[in-house]
Design a protein around this motif. Structure first.
Motif, mmCIF file in Angstrom:
data_model
loop_
_atom_site.group_PDB
_atom_site.id
_atom_site.type_symbol
_atom_site.label_atom_id
_atom_site.label_comp_id
_atom_site.label_asym_id
_atom_site.label_seq_id
_atom_site.Cartn_x
_atom_site.Cartn_y
_atom_site.Cartn_z
ATOM 1 N N SER A 170 1.112 -1.104 0.026
ATOM 2 C CA SER A 170 0.088 0.125 0.024
ATOM 3 C C SER A 170 0.925 1.283 -0.025
ATOM 4 O O SER A 170 1.760 1.032 0.877
ATOM 5 N N VAL A 171 0.509 2.146 -0.561
ATOM 6 C CA VAL A 171 1.045 3.576 -0.627
ATOM 7 C C VAL A 171 -0.164 4.650 -0.136
ATOM 8 O O VAL A 171 -1.092 4.564 -0.713
ATOM 9 N N ILE A 172 0.168 5.080 0.957
ATOM 10 C CA ILE A 172 -0.659 5.883 1.600
ATOM 11 C C ILE A 172 -0.457 7.487 1.451
ATOM 12 O O ILE A 172 0.673 7.669 2.028
ATOM 13 N N ILE A 208 -3.630 4.773 -1.827
ATOM 14 C CA ILE A 208 -4.924 5.327 -0.688
ATOM 15 C C ILE A 208 -4.982 6.762 -0.387
ATOM 16 O O ILE A 208 -4.074 7.354 0.153
ATOM 17 N N THR A 209 -5.905 7.349 -1.017
ATOM 18 C CA THR A 209 -6.004 8.778 -0.812
ATOM 19 C C THR A 209 -7.150 9.223 -0.186
ATOM 20 O O THR A 209 -8.256 9.688 -0.668
ATOM 21 N N LYS A 210 -7.105 9.082 1.192
ATOM 22 C CA LYS A 210 -8.111 9.411 1.994
ATOM 23 C C LYS A 210 -7.834 9.982 3.313
ATOM 24 O O LYS A 210 -6.634 9.760 3.608
ATOM 25 N N ASN A 211 -8.531 10.925 3.938
ATOM 26 C CA ASN A 211 -7.894 11.569 5.073
ATOM 27 C C ASN A 211 -7.894 10.742 6.177
ATOM 28 O O ASN A 211 -8.850 9.744 6.560
ATOM 29 N N TRP A 212 -6.711 10.514 6.980
ATOM 30 C CA TRP A 212 -6.512 9.723 7.902
ATOM 31 C C TRP A 212 -7.595 9.906 8.964
ATOM 32 O O TRP A 212 -7.801 8.570 9.706
ATOM 33 N N GLU A 213 -8.136 10.810 9.074
ATOM 34 C CA GLU A 213 -8.953 11.150 10.240
ATOM 35 C C GLU A 213 -10.334 10.464 10.017
ATOM 36 O O GLU A 213 -11.085 10.033 10.855
ATOM 37 N N ASP A 214 -10.473 9.872 8.844
ATOM 38 C CA ASP A 214 -11.780 9.263 8.384
ATOM 39 C C ASP A 214 -11.550 7.735 8.182
ATOM 40 O O ASP A 214 -12.510 7.070 7.644
ATOM 41 N N PHE A 215 -10.431 7.205 8.467
ATOM 42 C CA PHE A 215 -10.127 5.891 8.101
ATOM 43 C C PHE A 215 -11.137 5.275 9.268
ATOM 44 O O PHE A 215 -11.085 5.405 10.332
#
Length: 314
Positions: free
Chosen positions: A151-153, A190-197
């Protein structure tokens, strides 16, 4: 066997912040974990940032750098041997921002580590608003760390535009082509705000694995190209450091500065952790700290940066 995850990422990409979130997910699943930190400097600031994870289900260990590669590899192997006897379910490794991933694979394929450990995941962290004018050496490090990643985050996606995120992914793929790696990053990014994981997101990361990619290696003199300047025992206010950080970023005479981080004493029992990048500065309250400022970048000019920070010998 103990599963072991490698969390790579270029200097200042956000590896430690991700590890805090990932480690909490693992502990919530009932796993007993160990975190192995590597730092080439005199102070391991990331160990301080992970301090609140320590407890019955999480222990922090450190392998110190600042020596030649053979010495570092011996220390790395010796530490993993000791951790292999500690009863962990999972070990997370956060290396320095300039790291040869082959050192990780080579160590784990050798006895006795190959009897104790099984490679779980290789996870690479990259800034969503990655600078587009990096040097060939920096691009090589980015590509070599991403080449094997399951994974590339992307970090700080909530602060980046869709165009910046698209440019970052294109940059990573261009860097992979430049080192003659046939891999193209797509769904593994993965292109998502970490606070929304959510737990589902972490489950995906937890099972991402790694890729046996090949590429053309480049010999790096990382000590002369990539810099982490440490300024110890410097009393500076939060406001002053934030102001001077902006000036350092905008002054080309300082070199190519990517990140400025450190601790400032707020009062007798309170510290402030400051993490500054070109696009944003974050400030967090901390219970532990040390008067240290770290400037991370490429071809840094210490004497110019010292003037901004009013560094004095003590």
């Amino acid at each position: 066997m103990i599963k072991i995850d490698l969390i790579t990422g270029f200097l200042g990409s956000g590896k430690t912040t991700f590890i805090k979130k990932y480690a909490r997910y693992l502990m919530k699943q009932g796993l007993n974990i160990g975190i192995l930190e590597n730092d080439l400097g005199p102070v391991n600031i990331d160990m301080m940032l992970l301090h609140d994870l320590e407890g019955d289900n999480c222990e922090l260990e450190m392998v110190s750098g600042g020596c030649d590669k053979d010495c570092y590899r011996r220390r790395f192997r010796t530490k993993l041997i000791a951790m292999g006897m500690s009863g962990y379910d999972r070990v997370l490794i956060e290396p320095s921002g300039v790291f040869d991933v082959d050192d990780f694979f080579d160590a784990l394929y050798e006895e006795p580590l190959d009897r104790w450990y099984q490679i779980g995941n290789v996870i690479t962290i990259a800034d969503a608003a990655l600078a587009q004018n990096l040097s060939s050496q920096a691009d090589y490090v980015l590509a070599s760390e991403a080449a094997s990643a399951g994974s590339v985050i992307l970090s700080r996606c909530q602060e980046a535009s869709e165009e910046e995120i698209s440019n970052t992914i294109a940059h990573l793929n261009r860097a992979l082509r430049e080192i003659h790696c046939e891999r193209t990053l797509k769904d593994e990014v993965i292109t998502k705000n970490w606070e929304d994981f959510t737990d589902k997101d972490f489950e995906k990361i937890f099972s991402c694995g790694y890729t046996a990619a090949t590429y053309e290696k480049m010999e790096l003199d990382e000590t002369s190209v990539f810099d982490s300047l440490y300024f110890m025992n410097q009393s500076i206010t939060e406001e002053k450091l934030c102001t001077e950080a902006e000036r350092i970023f905008s002054d080309p005479e300082c070199g190519s500065v990517w990140r400025i981080k450190g601790f400032v004493r707020k009062d007798k029992n309170q510290w402030v952790e400051i993490n500054a990048a070109r696009h944003k500065t974050t400030v967090n309250q901390m219970e532990v700290g040390q008067e240290v400022i770290i400037v991370i970048g490429e071809n840094l000019n210490r004497s110019v940066i010292e003037k901004y920070l009013n560094v004095t010998d003590k």
